[in-house]
Design a protein around this motif. Structure first.
Motif, short mmCIF file in Angstrom:
data_model
loop_
_atom_site.label_atom_id
_atom_site.label_comp_id
_atom_site.label_asym_id
_atom_site.label_seq_id
_atom_site.Cartn_x
_atom_site.Cartn_y
_atom_site.Cartn_z
N VAL A 278 0.84 -1.20 0.00
CA VAL A 278 0.00 0.00 0.00
C VAL A 278 0.87 1.25 0.00
N TYR A 279 1.93 1.24 0.83
CA TYR A 279 2.83 2.39 0.89
C TYR A 279 3.52 2.62 -0.45
N ARG A 280 3.97 1.54 -1.09
CA ARG A 280 4.63 1.66 -2.40
C ARG A 280 3.71 2.34 -3.41
N GLN A 281 2.46 1.90 -3.43
CA GLN A 281 1.52 2.49 -4.37
C GLN A 281 1.27 3.96 -4.06
N ALA A 282 1.25 4.31 -2.78
CA ALA A 282 1.08 5.72 -2.40
C ALA A 282 2.26 6.56 -2.87
N VAL A 283 3.47 6.01 -2.74
CA VAL A 283 4.68 6.70 -3.20
C VAL A 283 4.65 6.90 -4.71
N LEU A 284 4.29 5.85 -5.44
CA LEU A 284 4.23 5.93 -6.90
C LEU A 284 3.16 6.94 -7.35
N LYS A 285 2.02 6.92 -6.68
CA LYS A 285 0.96 7.86 -7.05
C LYS A 285 1.42 9.30 -6.84
N GLU A 286 2.03 9.55 -5.70
CA GLU A 286 2.48 10.91 -5.40
C GLU A 286 3.51 11.39 -6.42
N ALA A 287 4.43 10.49 -6.80
CA ALA A 287 5.47 10.86 -7.76
C ALA A 287 4.87 11.24 -9.11
N PHE A 288 3.88 10.47 -9.57
CA PHE A 288 3.31 10.74 -10.89
C PHE A 288 2.20 11.78 -10.86
N ASP A 289 1.68 12.09 -9.66
CA ASP A 289 0.75 13.21 -9.55
C ASP A 289 1.41 14.49 -10.06
N GLY A 290 2.65 14.71 -9.61
CA GLY A 290 3.36 15.92 -10.01
C GLY A 290 3.63 15.96 -11.50
N VAL A 291 3.98 14.81 -12.07
CA VAL A 291 4.28 14.74 -13.51
C VAL A 291 3.02 15.03 -14.32
N ARG A 292 1.91 14.43 -13.94
CA ARG A 292 0.67 14.58 -14.69
C ARG A 292 0.17 16.02 -14.68
#
Length: 400
Positions: A185-199
């Protein structure tokens, strides 16, 4: 009583082969579930991915009742042959040709079950396995195996003590597995946050537009090309692909002729491999050491590295955004799978190469902490497995 052969205190039944047109993948009236080798895992019966056949085809001796022990008789891996599970109650199911049923009649079922779970029996079975790609065991390898057989009361005492210790161990293992789930769950949260900024700052394009090629591994009858470890070329399957890394075990091997006939599915350094079915979308990058391997029924994306970094494409595929798009692109009813067209059309935000590197650096710093914790958890789980065998060893050496 001393030592006896398993065959002298049990009855053995082989599983039955059913025709493909007799089996269905859903539970319906007039049909019964058939256990296969994949339904025996972690010394338990797992009721996943079942097939069903008409009840009228199943003889009474083929039913699985309380105290019956199911054992796998054939598998693509030696480590999976001889796996056992015991029925804790009467089950509304039977078992297929790759399994056998041991019915104890002059031995305490749980005592025998724990003997069959021990490394002594596992080692015996692995030595006896025969077959190039499918490992098989004869029932005589089981029935001629000798076990110590104390009095019935002593068998019951030993089985009860093992069960007590295993229950305590299982509680600890459950906590460790919960920790692993939280890490996911934490990994997915980290990945989401990273790509939020890119998107938020760049436009999207399709994965096809940033790749030189997207192809699929061997799909049609790959087993016709199988050979052994000594003379073959390793081939990736879904089982070898995990998020961000490769599971370096349980390989299959292709003949050189088979490899050459399927050279389009040869993988190379920095290709991105994506699972098609089971856990579709799970992705990893090919390190240099696996350059030249082949691939079976998985997607192979060849990134245009002047536009997208392989690690960036892999990370986005594994991110919640990638997973959501893949869920939308899956095809199939019985077992949904991801095809080339679906993956090719997936949208992906592509910033500059420098910006991609920044995203990857951020991910690496945060996910490396997850990796360290997960390694510690995995080590603890391995120690738990070793402790389980230690308990069995002590039990059958009279030390419990």
């Amino acid at each position: 009583m001393g030592q006896v052969k398993i065959g002298s205190v049990t009855q053995f039944y082989r599983g039955v082969t059913y025709k493909k047109d007799q089996a269905i993948k859903m539970d319906e009236d007039g049909y019964i579930a058939i256990l296969r080798a994949n339904n025996i895992s972690d010394y338990k019966i797992i009721f996943n991915d079942l097939v069903y056949v008409p009840t009228a085809l199943v003889q009474e001796t083929q039913y699985v009742n309380q105290g019956d022990i199911i054992i796998t008789m054939s598998s693509g891996s030696k480590t999976h042959v001889g796996k056992v599970a015991i029925a804790q109650k009467d089950l509304k199911c039977s078992f297929g040709a790759f399994c056998g049923k041991i019915v104890p009649f002059d031995v305490v079922p749980m005592y025998l079950y724990y003997v069959l779970c021990s490394n002594v029996f596992r080692t015996h079975i692995e030595r006896q396995c025969k077959g190039t790609n499918i490992n098989n065991i004869k029932q005589s390898y089981i029935l001629d195996f000798e076990i110590d057989l104390p009095s019935t009361s002593e068998q019951e005492r030993i089985a009860a003590r093992i069960e007590e210790l295993f229950s305590q161990l299982d509680a600890s293992v459950a906590e460790l597995k919960t920790a692993k789930e939280r890490l996911k769950v934490y990994r997915q949260a980290v990945l989401k946050e990273a790509f939020d900024g890119v998107r938020d700052v760049c436009e999207t394009t399709t994965i096809q537009s940033v790749c030189e090629d997207i192809k699929v591994g061997i799909v049609i009858k790959p087993a016709q090309y199988y050979t052994d470890l000594q003379s073959g070329i390793p081939a990736f399957r879904s089982a070898n692909i995990r998020e961000f890394h490769i599971q370096d075990r349980d390989w299959v091997y292709l003949t050189k002729a088979g490899h050459e006939a399927n050279n389009r599915s040869e993988v190379h350094t920095d290709d991105v491999l994506i699972v098609r079915s089971g856990y579709p979308g799970t992705a990893c990058v090919v390190p240099e050491r696996y350059n030249g391997y082949n691939a079976i029924d998985i997607l192979i994306a060849v990134p245009n590295t002047s536009v997208v970094l392989p690690e960036y494409l892999c990370a986005y595929t594994n991110s919640p955004y990638g997973k959501q798009l893949i869920r939308e692109k899956k095809r199939g009813v019985a077992q949904a799978h991801l095809n080339v067209g679906g993956y090719s059309k997936m949208a992906i935000p592509i910033p500059s190469i420098d910006a991609q590197r920044e995203v990857l650096l951020t991910l690496e710093s945060r996910l490396s902490v997850c990796d360290s914790i997960e390694k510690a958890v995995d080590t603890a789980l391995q120690q738990a497995a070793a402790l389980r065998q230690s308990i069995l060893k002590r039990a059958f050496e009279g030390e419990l």
